[in-house]
Design a protein around this motif. Structure first.
Motif, PDB file in Angstrom:
ATOM      1  N   GLN A  53       0.837  -1.200   0.000  1.00 49.37           N
ATOM      2  CA  GLN A  53       0.000   0.000   0.000  1.00 49.37           C
ATOM      3  C   GLN A  53       0.864   1.239   0.000  1.00 49.37           C
ATOM      4  OE1 GLN A  53      -3.747   0.499   2.236  1.00 49.37           O
ATOM      5  NE2 GLN A  53      -2.756   2.183   3.324  1.00 49.37           N
ATOM      6  N   LEU A  54       0.517   2.192  -0.864  1.00 46.79           N
ATOM      7  CA  LEU A  54       1.150   3.503  -0.887  1.00 46.79           C
ATOM      8  C   LEU A  54       0.233   4.484  -0.169  1.00 46.79           C
ATOM      9  CD1 LEU A  54       2.268   3.675  -4.648  1.00 46.79           C
ATOM     10  CD2 LEU A  54       3.502   2.705  -2.698  1.00 46.79           C
TER      11      LEU A  54
ATOM     12  N   LEU B 164     -10.128  -8.335   5.133  1.00 47.57           N
ATOM     13  CA  LEU B 164     -10.447  -9.264   4.039  1.00 47.57           C
ATOM     14  C   LEU B 164      -9.504 -10.464   3.988  1.00 47.57           C
ATOM     15  CD1 LEU B 164     -11.294  -6.678   1.226  1.00 47.57           C
ATOM     16  CD2 LEU B 164     -12.872  -8.354   2.226  1.00 47.57           C
ATOM     17  N   GLY B 165      -8.520 -10.489   4.871  1.00 46.53           N
ATOM     18  CA  GLY B 165      -7.677 -11.673   4.987  1.00 46.53           C
ATOM     19  C   GLY B 165      -6.327 -11.603   4.312  1.00 46.53           C
ATOM     20  N   VAL B 166      -5.883 -10.393   3.910  1.00 46.12           N
ATOM     21  CA  VAL B 166      -4.537 -10.269   3.332  1.00 46.12           C
ATOM     22  C   VAL B 166      -3.517 -10.851   4.305  1.00 46.12           C
ATOM     23  CG1 VAL B 166      -2.754  -8.543   2.857  1.00 46.12           C
ATOM     24  CG2 VAL B 166      -5.008  -8.330   1.810  1.00 46.12           C
ATOM     25  N   GLU B 167      -2.611 -11.681   3.769  1.00 45.17           N
ATOM     26  CA  GLU B 167      -1.623 -12.341   4.633  1.00 45.17           C
ATOM     27  C   GLU B 167      -0.636 -11.335   5.204  1.00 45.17           C
ATOM     28  OE1 GLU B 167       1.649 -16.004   4.556  1.00 45.17           O
ATOM     29  OE2 GLU B 167       0.646 -15.377   2.710  1.00 45.17           O
ATOM     30  N   HIS B 168      -0.184 -10.402   4.359  1.00 44.08           N
ATOM     31  CA  HIS B 168       0.719  -9.363   4.853  1.00 44.08           C
ATOM     32  C   HIS B 168       0.552  -8.103   4.024  1.00 44.08           C
ATOM     33  CE1 HIS B 168       4.003  -8.083   7.450  1.00 44.08           C
ATOM     34  NE2 HIS B 168       4.338  -7.294   6.431  1.00 44.08           N
ATOM     35  N   LEU B 169       0.503  -6.974   4.708  1.00 40.16           N
ATOM     36  CA  LEU B 169       0.384  -5.667   4.080  1.00 40.16           C
ATOM     37  C   LEU B 169       1.626  -4.862   4.403  1.00 40.16           C
ATOM     38  CD1 LEU B 169      -1.593  -3.712   2.531  1.00 40.16           C
ATOM     39  CD2 LEU B 169      -2.169  -2.797   4.788  1.00 40.16           C
ATOM     40  N   THR B 170       2.313  -4.392   3.363  1.00 41.69           N
ATOM     41  CA  THR B 170       3.502  -3.558   3.531  1.00 41.69           C
ATOM     42  C   THR B 170       3.161  -2.133   3.128  1.00 41.69           C
ATOM     43  OG1 THR B 170       4.900  -5.462   2.968  1.00 41.69           O
ATOM     44  CG2 THR B 170       5.933  -3.297   2.989  1.00 41.69           C
ATOM     45  N   ILE B 171       3.442  -1.179   4.016  1.00 36.80           N
ATOM     46  CA  ILE B 171       3.006   0.199   3.837  1.00 36.80           C
ATOM     47  C   ILE B 171       4.192   1.115   3.547  1.00 36.80           C
ATOM     48  CG2 ILE B 171       1.800   2.139   4.919  1.00 36.80           C
ATOM     49  CD1 ILE B 171       0.400   0.047   6.707  1.00 36.80           C
TER      50      ILE B 171
ATOM     51  N   SER C 176       1.141  -9.541  -4.633  1.00 32.03           N
ATOM     52  CA  SER C 176       0.067  -9.870  -5.572  1.00 32.03           C
ATOM     53  C   SER C 176      -0.751  -8.648  -5.942  1.00 32.03           C
ATOM     54  CB  SER C 176      -0.880 -10.915  -4.949  1.00 32.03           C
ATOM     55  OG  SER C 176      -0.206 -12.112  -4.654  1.00 32.03           O
ATOM     56  N   GLY C 177      -0.755  -7.626  -5.040  1.00 35.12           N
ATOM     57  CA  GLY C 177      -1.596  -6.468  -5.289  1.00 35.12           C
ATOM     58  C   GLY C 177      -0.992  -5.184  -4.773  1.00 35.12           C
ATOM     59  N   LEU C 178      -1.481  -4.072  -5.323  1.00 35.30           N
ATOM     60  CA  LEU C 178      -1.038  -2.737  -4.943  1.00 35.30           C
ATOM     61  C   LEU C 178      -2.256  -1.874  -4.647  1.00 35.30           C
ATOM     62  CD1 LEU C 178       1.129  -0.415  -4.783  1.00 35.30           C
ATOM     63  CD2 LEU C 178       0.689  -0.062  -7.241  1.00 35.30           C
ATOM     64  N   ILE C 179      -2.281  -1.263  -3.466  1.00 36.52           N
ATOM     65  CA  ILE C 179      -3.321  -0.311  -3.098  1.00 36.52           C
ATOM     66  C   ILE C 179      -2.714   1.085  -3.135  1.00 36.52           C
ATOM     67  CG2 ILE C 179      -4.877   0.469  -1.267  1.00 36.52           C
ATOM     68  CD1 ILE C 179      -4.835  -2.449  -0.217  1.00 36.52           C
ATOM     69  N   HIS C 180      -3.345   1.971  -3.899  1.00 37.04           N
ATOM     70  CA  HIS C 180      -2.865   3.350  -3.932  1.00 37.04           C
ATOM     71  C   HIS C 180      -3.795   4.220  -3.101  1.00 37.04           C
ATOM     72  CE1 HIS C 180      -2.554   7.470  -5.878  1.00 37.04           C
ATOM     73  NE2 HIS C 180      -1.485   7.307  -5.115  1.00 37.04           N
ATOM     74  N   ALA C 181      -3.273   4.793  -2.008  1.00 36.53           N
ATOM     75  CA  ALA C 181      -4.082   5.570  -1.065  1.00 36.53           C
ATOM     76  C   ALA C 181      -3.442   6.916  -0.767  1.00 36.53           C
ATOM     77  CB  ALA C 181      -4.293   4.775   0.220  1.00 36.53           C
ATOM     78  N   THR C 182      -2.967   7.592  -1.821  1.00 36.75           N
ATOM     79  CA  THR C 182      -2.465   8.958  -1.684  1.00 36.75           C
ATOM     80  C   THR C 182      -3.273   9.844  -2.632  1.00 36.75           C
ATOM     81  OG1 THR C 182      -0.817   9.267  -3.450  1.00 36.75           O
ATOM     82  CG2 THR C 182      -0.186   7.843  -1.597  1.00 36.75           C
TER      83      THR C 182
ATOM     84  N   HIS D 287      -3.789  17.069  -8.108  1.00 33.70           N
ATOM     85  CA  HIS D 287      -2.472  16.486  -7.803  1.00 33.70           C
ATOM     86  C   HIS D 287      -2.101  15.481  -8.896  1.00 33.70           C
ATOM     87  CE1 HIS D 287      -2.666  18.078  -3.644  1.00 33.70           C
ATOM     88  NE2 HIS D 287      -3.947  17.793  -3.734  1.00 33.70           N
ATOM     89  N   PRO D 288      -1.945  15.918 -10.130  1.00 34.06           N
ATOM     90  CA  PRO D 288      -1.701  14.982 -11.234  1.00 34.06           C
ATOM     91  C   PRO D 288      -0.357  14.276 -11.116  1.00 34.06           C
ATOM     92  CG  PRO D 288      -1.350  17.242 -11.963  1.00 34.06           C
ATOM     93  CD  PRO D 288      -1.924  17.329 -10.571  1.00 34.06           C
ATOM     94  N   GLY D 289      -0.272  13.125 -11.801  1.00 35.37           N
ATOM     95  CA  GLY D 289       0.999  12.408 -11.845  1.00 35.37           C
ATOM     96  C   GLY D 289       0.874  10.965 -11.437  1.00 35.37           C
ATOM     97  N   LEU D 290       2.026  10.316 -11.314  1.00 32.18           N
ATOM     98  CA  LEU D 290       2.128   8.913 -10.923  1.00 32.18           C
ATOM     99  C   LEU D 290       2.759   8.806  -9.545  1.00 32.18           C
ATOM    100  CD1 LEU D 290       3.378   7.200 -14.203  1.00 32.18           C
ATOM    101  CD2 LEU D 290       1.362   6.501 -12.906  1.00 32.18           C
ATOM    102  N   PRO D 291       2.298   7.880  -8.701  1.00 36.71           N
ATOM    103  CA  PRO D 291       2.867   7.744  -7.367  1.00 36.71           C
ATOM    104  C   PRO D 291       4.083   6.826  -7.286  1.00 36.71           C
ATOM    105  CG  PRO D 291       0.994   6.296  -7.567  1.00 36.71           C
ATOM    106  CD  PRO D 291       1.104   7.034  -8.879  1.00 36.71           C
ATOM    107  N   LEU D 292       4.436   6.178  -8.402  1.00 38.44           N
ATOM    108  CA  LEU D 292       5.573   5.263  -8.405  1.00 38.44           C
ATOM    109  C   LEU D 292       6.107   5.116  -9.827  1.00 38.44           C
ATOM    110  CD1 LEU D 292       4.346   1.547  -8.091  1.00 38.44           C
ATOM    111  CD2 LEU D 292       3.091   3.372  -9.208  1.00 38.44           C
ATOM    112  N   ASP D 293       7.266   4.487  -9.945  1.00 37.04           N
ATOM    113  CA  ASP D 293       7.863   4.200 -11.243  1.00 37.04           C
ATOM    114  C   ASP D 293       7.009   3.146 -11.944  1.00 37.04           C
ATOM    115  OD1 ASP D 293       9.370   3.397 -13.412  1.00 37.04           O
ATOM    116  OD2 ASP D 293      11.224   3.105 -12.283  1.00 37.04           O
TER     117      ASP D 293
END
Length: 299
Positions: free
Chosen positions: A145-146, A162-169, A206-212, A219-225
């Motif tokens: 998650q960002l 929802l049961g995500v095994e691990h969330l990295t922030i 497996s997944g990416l959550i964008h929360a910025t 605030h146009p643009g991309l949050p990551l490469d």
């Protein structure tokens, strides 16, 4: 979410005198929340006014936020939605906070009755609906998650529930991402952590959550490469104006499954409408209306 007796009382009062609600945030001129609320209210036979309180371009201090909030209370507002960047800053100004919002650590909905303001959080409900409808079962997965602000606290809570095994922030402010991860880890059996190595974590996820707010109209643009995205990675977005952010556009080009922020926007509004009025809205009708509002936009 709302006590049945309170719901009945508020529903009767709402039909008798109508509702005044609003949204406090920054760069919210494109928000569809007012239209969603007022059209559903019309279908329910309610007199309903929903105002935007956009503090765009202002460096908002605690004192300024307090002034704006107390002004709405004193003006007779029945409810307020709270959005970026005030979902955490609003909490000390409230008379009470619902246990769910307290656990999340952020408020996006405030019910005002008899001069008393009570905070709730419907963002987690909205995000859960979006994941279930557009991504499916994410239990047992590793997710990145960002963002660790008010919306990020809600999406992270929803993902772990929802049961995500691990969330990295990740966050541009490492202290904030570590604080959220520590709080979540204590509630969810150590299944959350903060990191500074985004490429390695996304490669294993497996997944990416964008929360910025990156990607919003203001605030146009991309949050990551974008090179970090790959076809087997799903991407969930919280931004909905525009409905297709630059992140979602690039992710789709890469072949990723995606979830736009519209579903979260609709279902947080479903929850807020019931809190404000005591009346359960027609969620399917609100989804259809949102679709009509966004027709012609990239989706």
């Amino acid at each position: 979410m709302v006590d049945e007796t309170v719901k009945t009382q508020r529903a009767r009062a709402s039909r008798h005198r109508g509702i005044v609600a609003g949204l406090i945030g920054q760069d919210i001129g494109a928000s569809l929340t007012p239209a969603m609320h007022m059209v559903e209210a019309r279908e329910q036979g309610l007199a309903y006014v929903y105002r935007l309180i956009d503090l765009a371009g202002q460096d908002v201090s605690h004192e300024r936020l307090s002034q704006v909030f107390r002004g709405a209370v004193d003006a007779g507002f029945d409810g307020l939605n709270i959005t970026h960047p005030f979902k955490q800053a609003i909490m000390p100004l409230l008379d009470a906070v619902d246990p769910v919002a307290e656990a999340i650590g952020a408020v996006n909905t405030v019910r005002i009755a008899d001069g008393q303001a009570t905070g709730f959080n419907t963002d987690a409900l909205g995000f859960t609906a979006g994941i279930q409808r557009e991504i499916g079962d994410i239990a047992g997965q590793s997710v990145v998650q960002l963002g660790s602000g008010g919306a990020g606290a809600a999406t992270a809570t929803a993902a772990l529930t929802l049961g995500v095994e691990h969330l990295t922030i990740f966050d541009v402010d490492p202290a904030r991402s570590h604080a959220l991860a520590d709080r979540l880890a204590s509630r969810f059996d150590g299944r959350a952590s903060a990191s500074s190595d985004l490429p390695a974590e996304i490669a294993a996820a497996s997944g990416l959550i964008h929360a910025t707010p990156t990607g919003m109209a203001g605030h146009p643009g991309l949050p990551l490469d974008p090179a970090l995205l790959r076809p087997d990675l799903w991407v969930a977005e919280i931004v909905y104006f525009p409905l297709e952010t630059e992140l979602l556009r690039v992710a789709r080009e890469k072949g990723c499954r995606t979830a736009h922020g519209g579903t979260m926007a609709v279902f947080q509004a479903v929850g807020a409408f019931e809190i404000f009025t005591g009346i359960a809205p027609d969620a399917d009708r609100m989804v259809r209306h949102f679709t009509q509002l966004t027709q012609g936009r990239a989706a």
